[in-house]
Motif scaffolding. Structure first.
Motif, short mmCIF file in Angstrom:
data_model
loop_
_atom_site.label_atom_id
_atom_site.label_comp_id
_atom_site.label_asym_id
_atom_site.label_seq_id
_atom_site.Cartn_x
_atom_site.Cartn_y
_atom_site.Cartn_z
N ASP A 1 0.84 -1.20 0.00
CA ASP A 1 0.00 0.00 0.00
C ASP A 1 0.88 1.26 0.00
OD1 ASP A 1 -2.33 1.39 0.06
OD2 ASP A 1 -2.92 0.80 2.09
N ASP A 2 0.31 2.36 -0.44
CA ASP A 2 0.97 3.67 -0.36
C ASP A 2 2.36 3.65 -0.97
OD1 ASP A 2 -1.31 4.23 1.05
OD2 ASP A 2 -0.33 4.25 3.01
N ASP B 1 0.54 5.20 -4.26
CA ASP B 1 -0.12 6.13 -3.34
C ASP B 1 -0.92 7.19 -4.09
OD1 ASP B 1 -0.34 6.99 -0.49
OD2 ASP B 1 0.37 8.87 -1.42
N GLU C 1 -4.19 4.37 -6.71
CA GLU C 1 -5.21 4.81 -5.76
C GLU C 1 -5.57 6.27 -6.01
OE1 GLU C 1 -4.94 3.32 -1.50
OE2 GLU C 1 -2.85 3.65 -2.03
CA CA Z 1 -3.21 3.62 0.26
#
Ligand code: CA
Ligand code: C2E
Ligand code: CA
Length: 749
Positions: A622-623, A645, A679
Motif C-alpha cells: 500500500d501507499d 499512493d 489509488e
Molecule cells: Ca493507500
C-alpha cells in the motif's frame, strides 16, 4: 745412741714390727674402705649416668671404632620399638639397623648405611640429618665422633616441632601473600633512617616503580623534595604522637604513574622494647573511584549518546531559568524539537545509523544554539531554552538557526541522508504560567508542526492544547469502542481500468456517540500508539472476512494491516483461524501492508509474510512511493501487488514528476510481473492518463467512495435491502448523491 740401737735390736724391732703390722692392717683397712667407697661412688655415678641417659629426651647410642654398640639409653630402644636384646652392648650398627627394619623404623639398606656411616665417622666428622620415618615421624639425628674412634649418635623425635615450624612457615607465607596481593598499597619503613623495608605489589603499581627501586631507599631518594618532605613530616607526626594519622583525599604525583588521588593511613609499629621500630603506611588509590563518581555525576545529567544535558538537567535548568525570569520580569521560550521520520531512519538503516544521525544533529543543534541551553530528552526529542532577549523574536531567530542545521545532508557510511526537523515553541508567561504547562504547550505546537507539514516551526496557539487533550480523550474513548459496537466498516470498490469491480477495500470508521463519524486517519494512529490496534485489527479482520464470505459474488476483499499487528502476537495464526471461522476462501483475501511493516525486524517480517502467503492469500504493498526504500523491498519481500499512493495521481496536473513516477512504477510492475493498482483516481482525465500508461487496476472516488456494504448490495450480488432501510443500487445511489459510489460493471474473481 747404743741404747737406741739396742732397742732396735731387740724389743724395739718387735714394737716396730707390731707397729708396722698395725699400720699395714690400718692401711689395708683404709684401702679396703677406700675401694668400697670408690665402688659405692662408682655405682652411684653409674646410676646417675644411667638415670641421666635414660632421662634424656633424645635417644642415644654409642659405638666403638668397629661400629659395635657400647651403650644406648632406654629412649633409643623405645623410639624404634627395639627389645633389650636388640640393643645389647656389642651389637653391630648393621644388626641394629636390621632390628629397626623389622620394627618398620628404618627404610634404607642396613649394609650400605653402616658402611657409609663408618666411612663418615672415620673422617672424624659430625653430621646431622633429618630422617622421615615410614610411620610419619621425623627424627633429627646427630652423629659425633669421639676421640680414639667410635661415635655417639643422638636421635631426637622432632615431628611436633617440625609440624609447628611448617605451620609457622605456612602462616608466614600466607601473610606474605596476603600483604603482597592486597589491592591496597602497603609500605613499611624502618624508623632509624626512614628507609623502605617492605612494599607490596599494589605499591609498585601505584607508584609505577619496581620494588628494587624502592626497598632500602628513603622517601627523599625516591620522590621530589616537596613530596618527600610531606611524607617524612607525616611519618614524624605518627612517631611523635604514637597515634594513627589519616591523610584524607589528596593528589600525589607518582614517579611512574601520573597523578593519583590517595587516602593514606600511617601508624607506628613497636618493638619488644616498646619503642617504634617501623612506620606502616596503608594507602588507598581512589583515582578510579573518583573518576567513576565524576562520570556518574556527569551521566546523571547528560545523555551518553550525544553528550548533551539530559531530561534531569533540563528540568533543573528550566526551573532555575523560570525563577530568574519571574524575578526579573522577563519572558523565556522553550523550543521542542523532533527529527522528522527518525523512526524510519532507525528501521531502514539500522540503529547504529540512527545513532550517527542523533549525534550529528545533537552536535549541529548545540552549535546553532549559540550558548542557549540545549538538552536531549530521549529518542529524537531535543529541547532548547531561549532565555536572553525579547520573546518571541529571540526564539524565532533561534528556531530559524536550528532549522538551518537540517539543510546539510548527513553521511551515514557513504549514504547521504537529509534529516528534517520540526519545532514547536511556547513562550512564558504568554502561553503558560509554569514549567510543566510551558513544556506541554511547546509539545502541542510541535505535534501540530509534525502533523501539518514536517520541517516547520510552529508557535503555540491555544487551540493546539485543546487538540492534544482531545487526542488523549479519544484514546480513552477508543478503549470501549469495540464493546460498545461503535466501529463500522465501509467498503470501497477496486476495479479494473475499464471500471469492472474486482473487489473492495475495507476501511474502518468510528461512529462516535457524540462526535459522529471519526476518520481512521484520526484514530488509527491513536490506536497504534496505545496498542489498541491489536483488538481493533482483529475485529476488522474478522468482520471484513465474515462480510465478504457472505457475498454471492465472490469478489476480492482487501484489508489494511498496521505494522504494529506484525510486531505482536501470531498474525498468521489469527488470519488462519479467521478464514476457517468465516469460511472465506483464502485466495479472495488481500492484505494491504505498508513499508512500516517491513522495516525493523526484517527477518521476522519476511517469515510472517511467507506464512501468510502459505495460507493462499495475497499481499499488496500500500501507499507505494511514499517511503524510503520501496524498490529494494519489492525484491526482498513476497509481494503480489503494488498500490501507488494517491498523492501521485492527485498531483498529476501540478508537475511532471508524478506522471514520470507513475509511469516508472507501472513499468516496474510489468517487469516484475506484479499488478499495479493506482489509488485516488477521481477524474476521467486521470483514468485516461493511467489507461494510456498501461495501468490495469484503479481505486478511487471515480469508481466508488468508501460506504457501508449495503450501498454496494447489487455489486456483491445481494438483493437490495428491505424497504425499511433502502439502500440504493450503485447506479441509483450515484444519481442520488455525489457521495455515493459510481459503479459501472463488476466482476467476480
Ligand atoms: Ca493507500
Ligand atoms: P489507505 O489504506 O491508503 O486507504 C485509502 C484512503 O484513501 C481511504 O481513506 C479512502 O477513503 C481514501 N480514498 C479512496 N479513494 C480516494 C479518492 O479518490 N480521493 C481521495 N482524496 N481519497 C480517497 P480513509 O478511509 O480515511 O483511510 C485512511 C487511512 O486509514 C487508510 O489509508 C489506512 O491507512 C487507514 N485505515 C483505514 N482503515 C483501516 C483499517 O481497517 N486498518 C488499518 N490498519 N488502517 C486503516
Ligand atoms: Ca489501503
Amino acid at each position: 745412741m747404743d741404747r737406741v740401737l739396742n732397742l732396735a735390736n731387740e724389743q724395739d724391732w718387735r714394737v716396730v714390727g707390731l707397729a708396722a703390722t698395725v699400720c699395714l692392717v690400718v692401711l689395708c683397712l683404709a684401702a679396703l674402705y677406700d675401694r668400697r667407697r670408690l665402688r659405692a661412688n662408682l655405682i652411684t655415678q653409674r646410676q646417675t649416668f644411667n638415670a641421666a641417659l635414660n632421662n634424656m629426651n633424645q635417644g642415644l647410642c654409642m659405638f666403638d671404632a668397629s661400629a659395635h654398640l657400647v651403650l644406648s639409653n632406654d629412649r633409643y630402644a623405645e623410639m624404634y620399638r627395639l627389645s633389650p636384646d636388640d640393643v645389647r652392648p656389642g651389637r653391630t650398627l648393621r644388626e641394629l639397623c636390621e632390628a629397626r627394619r623389622a620394627t618398620g623404623t628404618f627404610a634404607e639398606d642396613p649394609e650400605v648405611y653402616s658402611r657409609d656411616m663408618a666411612a663418615r665417622v672415620a673422617q672424624g666428622k659430625t653430621n646431622q640429618v633429618m630422617v622421615d620415618l615410614a610411620d610419619g615421624r621425623t627424627v633429627s639425628m646427630v652423629n659425633r665422633s669421639v676421640p680414639g674412634g667410635g661415635w655417639v649418635a643422638t636421635h631426637e623425635d622432632v615431628t611436633e616441632r617440625r609440624r609447628a615450624e611448617n605451620e609457622l612457615d605456612r602462616t608466614r607465607r600466607f601473610l606474605d601473600s596476603v600483604i603482597e596481593n592486597v589491592p591496597t598499597t602497603i609500605v613499611v619503613k624502618e624508623t632509624l633512617e626512614g628507609r623502605y623495608v617492605l612494599v607490596n605489589r599494589a605499591a609498585e603499581q601505584m607508584w609505577g616503580l619496581s620494588r628494587k627501586d624502592i626497598i632500602g631507599r628513603t622517601s627523599h631518594e625516591i620522590f621530589p623534595k616537596r613530596d618527600a618532605d610531606m611524607i617524612v613530616e607525616h611519618d614524624d607526626e605518627v612517631l611523635r604522637s604514637g597515634e594513627q594519622l589519616l591523610v584524607d583525599e589528596h593528589a600525589f604525583t607518582t614517579p611512574g604513574n601520573g597523578t593519583r588521588m590517595l587516602i593514606a593511613r600511617r601508624l607506628a609499629i613497636y618493638g619488644l622494647d616498646r619503642k617504634p621500630q617501623y612506620t606502616l603506611g596503608v594507602i588507598e588509590d581512589v583515582t578510579e573511584r573518583k573518576r567513576a563518581e565524576a562520570t556518574i555525576a556527569h551521566m546523571a545529567h547528560h545523555d551518553t549518546l550525544t553528550g548533551l544535558p539530559n531530561r534531569t538537567a533540563f528540568s533543573q535548568c528550566l526551573d532555575a531559568t523560570l525563577d530568574q525570569a519571574i524575578v526579573s520580569d522577563d519572558s523565556i521560550a522553550v523550543l521542542s524539537i523532533d527529527l522528522d521520520r527518525f523512526k524510519e531512519i532507525n528501521d531502514v538503516f539500522g540503529h547504529p545509523a540512527g545513532d550517527v544521525v542523533l549525534r550529528e544533529m545533537g552536535r549541529r543543534l548545540d552549535l546553532a544554539a549559540q550558548g542557549a541551553f540545549i538538552a536531549r530528552l530521549g529518542g529524537d526529542e531535543f529541547i532548547v531554552i531561549s532565555a536572553n532577549g525579547p520573546q518571541p523574536a529571540t526564539a524565532e531567530a533561534l528556531a530559524e538557526r536550528l532549522l538551518d542545521t537540517a539543510v546539510e545532508e548527513i553521511d551515514i557510511g557513504g549514504k547521504l541522508l537529509r534529516v528534517g526537523l520540526s519545532m514547536g515553541v511556547a513562550v512564558f508567561p504568554t502561553d503558560a504560567a509554569d514549567g510543566t504547562t510551558l513544556l506541554a504547550h511547546a509539545d502541542a505546537a510541535l505535534y501540530r508542526a509534525k502533523s501539518e507539514a514536517r520541517g516547520t516551526i510552529r508557535f503555540f496557539e491555544p487551540d493546539m492544547d485543546k487538540r492534544l487533550r482531545e487526542r488523549r480523550l479519544l484514546q480513552q474513548d477508543l478503549r470501549g469502542a469495540i464493546e460498545r459496537n461503535e466501529l463500522r466498516l465501509h467498503y470501497q470498490p477496486q476495479a479494473l481500468i475499464d471500471g469492472t469491480v474486482i473487489g473492495f477495500e475495507a476501511l474502518v470508521r468510528w461512529q462516535h456517540p457524540e462526535r459522529g463519524m471519526i476518520s481512521p486517519a484520526s484514530f488509527i494512529p491513536v490506536a497504534e500508539d496505545s496498542g489498541l490496534i491489536i483488538p481493533l485489527g482483529e475485529w476488522i479482520l474478522r468482520e471484513a472476512c465474515r462480510e465478504a464470505a457472505s457475498w454471492p459474488n465472490r469478489l476480492q476483499i482487501a484489508i489494511n494491516l498496521s505494522p504494529v499487528q506484525f510486531q505482536h502476537g501470531d498474525l498468521p495464526g489469527l488470519v488462519h483461524s479467521v478464514l476457517l471461522e468465516t469460511g472465506l476462501e483464502a485466495k479472495r483475501l488481500e492484505l494491504e501492508i505498508t513499508e512500516g511493516v517491513l522495516i525493523g525486524d526484517q527477518d521476522r517480517a519476511i517469515s510472517i509474510l511467507r506464512r501468510l502467503k502459505l495460507l493462499g492469500l495475497c499481499i499488496a504493498m500500500d501507499d507505494f512511493g511514499t517511503g524510503y526504500s520501496s524498490l529494494s523491498y519489492l525484491q526482498a519481500f513476497p509481494i503480489d501487488k503494488i498500490k501507488i499512493d494517491q498523492s501521485f495521481v492527485a498531483n498529476l496536473d501540478r508537475s511532471p514528476q508524478p506522471a514520470a513516477i507513475i509511469r516508472a512504477v507501472i513499468g516496474l510492475g510489468r517487469g516484475l510481473d506484479l499488478p499495479v493498482m493506482v489509488e485516488g483516481v477521481e477524474t476521467i482525465t486521470q483514468r485516461d492518463f493511467l489507461a494510456a500508461e498501461g495501468c490495469t487496476e484503479i481505486q478511487g472516488y471515480l469508481i466508488g467512495r468508501p460506504a457501508p456494504i449495503e450501498n454496494y448490495a447489487a455489486v456483491v450480488g445481494r438483493d437490495a435491502p428491505a424497504p425499511s432501510a433502502p439502500a440504493p443500487s450503485a447506479q441509483a445511489a450515484f444519481a442520488a448523491s455525489p457521495e455515493a459510489p459510481r459503479i459501472t460493471k463488476h466482476a467476480a474473481v
